[in-house]
Each structure stands twice: as structure tokens, then as C-alpha cells.
Design an enzyme around this catalytic site. Structure first.
Site, PDB file in Angstrom:
ATOM      1  N   ASN A  88      35.822 -11.634  47.231  1.00  0.00           N
ATOM      2  CA  ASN A  88      36.161 -13.040  47.486  1.00  0.00           C
ATOM      3  C   ASN A  88      37.677 -13.180  47.578  1.00  0.00           C
ATOM      4  O   ASN A  88      38.407 -12.581  46.775  1.00  0.00           O
ATOM      5  CB  ASN A  88      35.635 -13.928  46.352  1.00  0.00           C
ATOM      6  N   HIS A 101      38.843  -7.451  43.111  1.00  0.00           N
ATOM      7  CA  HIS A 101      37.682  -6.751  42.563  1.00  0.00           C
ATOM      8  C   HIS A 101      36.569  -6.821  43.589  1.00  0.00           C
ATOM      9  O   HIS A 101      36.457  -7.793  44.340  1.00  0.00           O
ATOM     10  CB  HIS A 101      37.241  -7.394  41.237  1.00  0.00           C
TER      11      HIS A 101
HETATM   12  P1  5GP Z   1      35.640 -13.980  41.692  1.00  0.00           P
HETATM   13  O1  5GP Z   1      35.035 -15.338  41.511  1.00  0.00           O
HETATM   14  O2  5GP Z   1      37.129 -13.980  41.411  1.00  0.00           O
HETATM   15  O3  5GP Z   1      35.288 -13.297  42.971  1.00  0.00           O
HETATM   16  O4  5GP Z   1      34.951 -13.075  40.583  1.00  0.00           O
HETATM   17  C1  5GP Z   1      35.354 -13.059  39.249  1.00  0.00           C
HETATM   18  C2  5GP Z   1      34.170 -12.622  38.462  1.00  0.00           C
HETATM   19  O5  5GP Z   1      34.617 -12.207  37.183  1.00  0.00           O
HETATM   20  C3  5GP Z   1      33.129 -13.726  38.251  1.00  0.00           C
HETATM   21  O6  5GP Z   1      31.903 -13.346  38.852  1.00  0.00           O
HETATM   22  C4  5GP Z   1      33.053 -13.858  36.740  1.00  0.00           C
HETATM   23  O7  5GP Z   1      31.745 -14.087  36.281  1.00  0.00           O
HETATM   24  C5  5GP Z   1      33.630 -12.553  36.241  1.00  0.00           C
HETATM   25  N1  5GP Z   1      34.294 -12.638  34.954  1.00  0.00           N
HETATM   26  C6  5GP Z   1      35.225 -13.569  34.591  1.00  0.00           C
HETATM   27  N2  5GP Z   1      35.641 -13.334  33.327  1.00  0.00           N
HETATM   28  C7  5GP Z   1      34.972 -12.229  32.901  1.00  0.00           C
HETATM   29  C8  5GP Z   1      34.990 -11.508  31.671  1.00  0.00           C
HETATM   30  O8  5GP Z   1      35.698 -11.828  30.708  1.00  0.00           O
HETATM   31  N3  5GP Z   1      34.169 -10.422  31.588  1.00  0.00           N
HETATM   32  C9  5GP Z   1      33.381 -10.036  32.631  1.00  0.00           C
HETATM   33  N4  5GP Z   1      32.621  -8.951  32.442  1.00  0.00           N
HETATM   34  N5  5GP Z   1      33.345 -10.699  33.800  1.00  0.00           N
HETATM   35  C10 5GP Z   1      34.131 -11.779  33.935  1.00  0.00           C
END
Ligand code: 5GP
Length: 113
Positions: A88, A101
Site C-alpha cells: 500500500n 512492507h
Molecule cells: P499498511 O496499512 O501500512 O499497508 O499496513 C500496516 C499493517 O501493519 C496493518 O495491516 C496493521 O494491522 C499492521 N500493524 C500495525 N501495527 C502492528 C503491530 O504492532 N504489530 C503487528 N504485527 N502488525 C501491526
């Protein structure tokens, strides 16, 4: 000092999270808020905020993330049934952590996008 991303805090052990895979350049954890039966994040140790910030010399790192995604998909036995690898970027895509990521999502039938 620059504020550490949540993923840097996980890597350094400040925030507890099981590391499913680690090598010199990347590590992988389960997403805390999974959108499917399997939802793993493959994260480069080098903090790059968004895909917009990658440079030519990050090419190997980005392809390595994809290869690790493929390897984990096979290990988790979803390589044949199918999976998605998603990065994303910024708000319309819903990026919430500004340290790139790769989401590995699968283990069930996913909605068409
Ligand atoms: P994005 O929305 O930036 O593409 O993805 C970030 C992801 O990181 C989300 O799906 C969210 O659930 C995950 N995430 C956020 N904080 C944490 C955390 O403290 N531990 C883990 N394992 N995942 C996290």
C-alpha cells in the site's frame, strides 16, 4: 533522533512480536489485524517510508522481499491455492505504517480487486 517506526521497534524487541522469518535484509511477522487466514508482513530492515521513496539501488531489496513472500507462501502451503502480495502506498491505498512492507495474504478465497 528520528522517530522509530513500529516495525523498527518490533525488530529491536521494544515491541513484542514473533519474528517468523529473518535474514540480513528483511524480516516477517504476522499482521496484528489479519484480513485473511494468512496475513504476513515482509519488512525491510532499512526504513524506506513509501514506494515513492525507493531508488534504483533498492531494486535488489524489493525483489528480495517478493522472493521471501514467495518462499513463505510455499512454506505455508498456499502457493498452489493462491495468494496476494501487496504494498500500500499513501492514503488512498490505506498505508498506515510509513516503513514499506509487503503484505502476504491468502489461506482462503479472496475477494476480487
Ligand atoms: P499498511 O496499512 O501500512 O499497508 O499496513 C500496516 C499493517 O501493519 C496493518 O495491516 C496493521 O494491522 C499492521 N500493524 C500495525 N501495527 C502492528 C503491530 O504492532 N504489530 C503487528 N504485527 N502488525 C501491526
Amino acid at each position: 533522533m528520528l522517530k522509530k517506526s513500529i516495525f523498527e521497534q518490533i525488530l529491536s524487541g521494544e515491541i513484542d512480536s514473533e519474528i517468523l522469518y529473518e535474514d540480513e535484509d528483511v524480516f516477517a511477522i504476522k499482521d496484528i489485524n489479519p484480513v485473511a487466514k494468512i496475513h504476513i508482513l515482509i519488512i525491510p530492515k532499512k526504513k524506506i517510508k513509501t514506494l515513492n521513496d525507493i531508488k534504483l539501488n533498492d531494486s535488489k531489496l524489493i525483489s528480495h522481499m517478493v522472493l521471501v513472500g514467495k518462499k513463505l507462501a510455499k512454506k505455508l502451503k498456499i502457493d498452489k491455492s493462491g495468494y496476494r502480495l501487496i504494498i500500500n502506498t499513501n492514503s488512498d491505498a490505506g498505508q498506515s505504517v510509513f516503513h514499506i512492507h509487503l503484505h502476504l495474504i491468502g489461506g482462503e478465497k479472496l475477494k476480487n480487486i
